[in-house]
Design a protein around this motif. Structure first.
Motif, PDB file in Angstrom:
ATOM      1  N   THR A   1       6.837  -4.485 -11.867  1.00  0.00           N
ATOM      2  CA  THR A   1       7.341  -5.526 -10.970  1.00  0.00           C
ATOM      3  C   THR A   1       7.047  -5.240  -9.507  1.00  0.00           C
ATOM      4  OG1 THR A   1       9.085  -6.000 -12.564  1.00  0.00           O
ATOM      5  CG2 THR A   1       9.381  -6.845 -10.327  1.00  0.00           C
ATOM      6  N   ILE A   2       7.264  -3.994  -9.050  1.00  0.00           N
ATOM      7  CA  ILE A   2       7.086  -3.751  -7.619  1.00  0.00           C
ATOM      8  C   ILE A   2       5.620  -3.836  -7.190  1.00  0.00           C
ATOM      9  CG2 ILE A   2       9.191  -2.374  -7.482  1.00  0.00           C
ATOM     10  CD1 ILE A   2       7.447   0.133  -7.206  1.00  0.00           C
ATOM     11  N   LYS A   3       4.705  -3.828  -8.159  1.00  0.00           N
ATOM     12  CA  LYS A   3       3.294  -4.025  -7.817  1.00  0.00           C
ATOM     13  C   LYS A   3       3.066  -5.393  -7.182  1.00  0.00           C
ATOM     14  CE  LYS A   3       1.445  -3.110 -11.856  1.00  0.00           C
ATOM     15  NZ  LYS A   3       0.445  -2.821 -12.905  1.00  0.00           N
ATOM     16  N   ARG A   4       3.929  -6.347  -7.514  1.00  0.00           N
ATOM     17  CA  ARG A   4       3.795  -7.696  -6.947  1.00  0.00           C
ATOM     18  C   ARG A   4       4.114  -7.706  -5.452  1.00  0.00           C
ATOM     19  NH1 ARG A   4       6.293 -11.654 -11.690  1.00  0.00           N
ATOM     20  NH2 ARG A   4       5.197 -10.657 -13.427  1.00  0.00           N
ATOM     21  N   PHE A   5       4.825  -6.677  -4.978  1.00  0.00           N
ATOM     22  CA  PHE A   5       5.069  -6.518  -3.544  1.00  0.00           C
ATOM     23  C   PHE A   5       3.985  -5.693  -2.875  1.00  0.00           C
ATOM     24  CE2 PHE A   5       9.763  -6.348  -5.010  1.00  0.00           C
ATOM     25  CZ  PHE A   5       9.831  -7.734  -5.077  1.00  0.00           C
ATOM     26  N   GLY A   6       3.039  -5.197  -3.669  1.00  0.00           N
ATOM     27  CA  GLY A   6       2.021  -4.307  -3.132  1.00  0.00           C
ATOM     28  C   GLY A   6       2.475  -2.866  -3.044  1.00  0.00           C
ATOM     29  N   TRP A   7       3.604  -2.540  -3.690  1.00  0.00           N
ATOM     30  CA  TRP A   7       4.114  -1.181  -3.696  1.00  0.00           C
ATOM     31  C   TRP A   7       3.572  -0.441  -4.919  1.00  0.00           C
ATOM     32  CZ3 TRP A   7      10.040  -2.620  -3.276  1.00  0.00           C
ATOM     33  CH2 TRP A   7      10.247  -3.388  -2.117  1.00  0.00           C
ATOM     34  N   GLY A   8       3.481   0.878  -4.816  1.00  0.00           N
ATOM     35  CA  GLY A   8       3.009   1.677  -5.928  1.00  0.00           C
ATOM     36  C   GLY A   8       4.010   2.743  -6.323  1.00  0.00           C
ATOM     37  N   VAL A   9       3.763   3.401  -7.458  1.00  0.00           N
ATOM     38  CA  VAL A   9       4.627   4.469  -7.938  1.00  0.00           C
ATOM     39  C   VAL A   9       3.786   5.563  -8.574  1.00  0.00           C
ATOM     40  CG1 VAL A   9       4.975   3.393 -10.202  1.00  0.00           C
ATOM     41  CG2 VAL A   9       6.677   5.025  -9.339  1.00  0.00           C
ATOM     42  N   LYS A  10       4.222   6.793  -8.425  1.00  0.00           N
ATOM     43  CA  LYS A  10       3.647   7.934  -9.126  1.00  0.00           C
ATOM     44  C   LYS A  10       4.773   8.594  -9.903  1.00  0.00           C
ATOM     45  CE  LYS A  10       0.397   8.954  -5.360  1.00  0.00           C
ATOM     46  NZ  LYS A  10      -0.056  10.008  -4.416  1.00  0.00           N
ATOM     47  N   PHE A  11       4.629   8.639 -11.233  1.00  0.00           N
ATOM     48  CA  PHE A  11       5.659   9.260 -12.065  1.00  0.00           C
ATOM     49  C   PHE A  11       5.346  10.739 -12.253  1.00  0.00           C
ATOM     50  CE2 PHE A  11       6.047   4.787 -13.490  1.00  0.00           C
ATOM     51  CZ  PHE A  11       7.405   4.604 -13.242  1.00  0.00           C
TER      52      PHE A  11
ATOM     53  N   GLY B   1       0.785  -1.228   0.000  1.00  0.00           N
ATOM     54  CA  GLY B   1       0.000   0.000   0.000  1.00  0.00           C
ATOM     55  C   GLY B   1       0.815   1.275   0.000  1.00  0.00           C
ATOM     56  N   LYS B   2       2.120   1.161   0.163  1.00  0.00           N
ATOM     57  CA  LYS B   2       2.982   2.341   0.169  1.00  0.00           C
ATOM     58  C   LYS B   2       3.463   2.640  -1.253  1.00  0.00           C
ATOM     59  CE  LYS B   2       2.336   2.081   4.525  1.00  0.00           C
ATOM     60  NZ  LYS B   2       1.198   2.845   5.089  1.00  0.00           N
ATOM     61  N   ASN B   3       3.890   3.902  -1.479  1.00  0.00           N
ATOM     62  CA  ASN B   3       4.298   4.281  -2.824  1.00  0.00           C
ATOM     63  C   ASN B   3       5.566   5.123  -2.805  1.00  0.00           C
ATOM     64  OD1 ASN B   3       3.674   7.349  -3.046  1.00  0.00           O
ATOM     65  ND2 ASN B   3       1.757   6.509  -2.206  1.00  0.00           N
ATOM     66  N   ILE B   4       6.167   5.242  -3.978  1.00  0.00           N
ATOM     67  CA  ILE B   4       7.261   6.168  -4.199  1.00  0.00           C
ATOM     68  C   ILE B   4       6.828   7.160  -5.278  1.00  0.00           C
ATOM     69  CG2 ILE B   4       9.054   4.526  -3.560  1.00  0.00           C
ATOM     70  CD1 ILE B   4       9.668   4.180  -6.556  1.00  0.00           C
ATOM     71  N   VAL B   5       7.424   8.332  -5.260  1.00  0.00           N
ATOM     72  CA  VAL B   5       7.252   9.296  -6.348  1.00  0.00           C
ATOM     73  C   VAL B   5       8.553   9.293  -7.131  1.00  0.00           C
ATOM     74  CG1 VAL B   5       6.845  11.693  -6.980  1.00  0.00           C
ATOM     75  CG2 VAL B   5       5.637  10.695  -5.021  1.00  0.00           C
ATOM     76  N   ALA B   6       8.456   9.021  -8.437  1.00  0.00           N
ATOM     77  CA  ALA B   6       9.651   8.863  -9.263  1.00  0.00           C
ATOM     78  C   ALA B   6       9.599   9.775 -10.473  1.00  0.00           C
ATOM     79  CB  ALA B   6       9.793   7.406  -9.710  1.00  0.00           C
ATOM     80  N   SER B   7      10.757  10.152 -10.940  1.00  0.00           N
ATOM     81  CA  SER B   7      10.870  10.968 -12.135  1.00  0.00           C
ATOM     82  C   SER B   7      10.357  10.218 -13.357  1.00  0.00           C
ATOM     83  CB  SER B   7      12.340  11.359 -12.354  1.00  0.00           C
ATOM     84  OG  SER B   7      12.517  11.974 -13.612  1.00  0.00           O
TER      85      SER B   7
END
Length: 428
Positions: free
Chosen positions: A121-131, A101-107
């Motif tokens: 890939t990191i979605k399989r850990f339940g992690w998210g990203v915002k570009f 449920g946690k996320n990173i903000v990435a360039s």
């Protein structure tokens, strides 16, 4: 003592003491799986993290340790953890910070493989990203939410050679109480010191400029030692009791080295993304000449970019070191020694001309790598960024008419002559 050394001295001497058993001056390759304990009590102390030493080469190895010490000194970090590749380093950096449920903000301007790793890939850990386009600092602030655990960028981006205003991004990360992770693969500590600019963690693909000869794969995470992992309660892996070590709290116990110890005792222990000692040895040797090589890389790249910009067969050049670049002001302020040797250019004639150009180069090697002493080329849209959507390719600087160049340290006249003849063929 290394704190007073210049860059080239640090690159040669940091982490490299003469071998106490033989007097060998170069760091030996300790090609061993395990290490003999002094006695049962010694083994227990090592396994309980009560004493620093060698247990098993998945965790620690003397050759790898020397490399870790050298890179930490060069980047100005408290410690470092080497691993099997740059991609492994990215996961190793995120692992203690994230959770379902946690996320990173990435360039948006990242290597295509990194975009795929983060978006898929990191979605399989339940992690998210915002570009986010990090040129838009307001968009960066807006993207951060209560579940954000890190901001991620590249100092100089692959493939476009765009530059990130690290001090500005670091200020936003600091205000939000978040670690800033900077991939410094293209900058190297010769051109850029992200920790001095406010970064918390620095990652590298050691496969590229740090080794510089295209022989090994490797990665590293450098810990600044400056982040307070206990301040917000957002990083329980580092601030709260660790069940596997009888309730030990990494930040409370190891202070500025908390992230480094966690990366070894948990990250390498359980993820197993270990760097082998021979790869560490090659990288140590490569780093000895990093300053010399990077100066030549940058000098050649600037001359090639200027030549391409003046050629009628070329539509545009992305190199931030050019006076015409919209990133040039940032480059001069943040990267005074230069903006690296990787950049892209667009060929008039579109996709067909770009592919024909690549196929007709003679001196350049057409490979999926960069940062070699040799000049390298690739058409990113059909290779390294092929998994992305058309919109993602364009956002990352890898459109269909774009060619990526990694300028080597050959005689620059020979590099330009090869580009000239290939452009002639592509324009027929």
């Amino acid at each position: 003592m290394t704190k007073t050394w210049g860059f080239d001295t640090t690159a040669i001497h940091a982490g490299a003491e003469p071998d106490p058993a033989t007097g060998a001056r170069q760091v030996p390759i300790y090609q061993t799986t395990a290490y003999v304990f002094k006695d049962a009590a010694h083994a227990a102390r090592l396994f309980g993290l009560q004493e620093v030493g060698y247990i098993y080469s998945r965790l620690t190895n003397p050759t790898v340790s020397a490399l870790q010490s050298r890179i930490a000194a060069m980047e100005g970090g408290a410690g470092a953890v080497c691993c099997s590749s740059g991609h492994a380093a990215q996961i190793l950096a995120l692992f203690p910070l994230m959770g379902p449920g946690k996320n990173i903000v990435a360039s948006t301007r990242l290597y295509g493989g990194t975009i795929t790793q983060f978006s898929q890939t990191i979605k399989r850990f339940g992690w998210g990203v915002k570009f986010v386009d990090l040129d838009d600092l307001d968009a960066l602030r807006t993207a951060i939410d209560d579940d954000t655990r890190a901001i991620f960028c590249e100092s100089i981006s692959n493939p476009g050679g765009y530059v990130t205003d690290i001090p500005e991004v670091a200020r936003i990360a600091d205000a939000a109480g978040l670690p800033l992770i900077v991939d410094n693969t293209l900058g190297t500590p010769y051109l850029c010191k992200p920790i001095e600019m406010g970064a918390t963690l620095v990652v590298h693909s050691l496969t590229k400029y740090m080794t510089g000869n295209g022989t090994v794969t490797g990665g590293v995470v450098v810990d600044s030692g400056k982040f307070d992992w206990s301040a917000s309660g957002k990083f329980p892996s580092l601030s709260e009791p660790e069940p596997a070590y009888h309730g030990l709290k990494f930040h409370e116990t190891f202070g500025s080295l908390a992230f480094t110890f966690h990366g070894i005792a948990i990250g390498l222990r359980d993820l197993g993304m270990t760097m082998n000692p021979q790869a560490a040895h090659y990288t140590l040797m490569g780093i000895e000449t990093l300053g010399l090589r990077m100066a030549k890389h940058v000098e050649n790249a600037r001359k090639v970019a200027e030549w391409l910009e003046g050629d009628a067969r070329v539509a545009s050049v992305t190199y931030a070191g050019l006076a015409s670049s919209p990133w040039n002001a940032t480059a001069r302020r943040v990267y005074p020694k230069g903006t690296g040797a990787l950049f892209t250019f667009s060929i008039k004639g579109g996709y067909e001309a770009a592919v024909k150009f690549v196929d007709n180069l003679k001196l350049f090697s057409h490979v999926a790598n960069l940062g070699d002493a040799r000049s390298l080329v690739i058409h990113s849209a059909s290779t390294t960024h092929s998994q992305l959507t058309d919109a993602q390719k364009i956002a990352a600087g890898a459109g269909p008419d774009v060619v990526r160049l990694s300028i080597g340290i050959e005689d620059v006249g020979d590099i330009i002559a090869d580009l000239d003849q290939a452009l002639a063929e592509a324009s027929r």
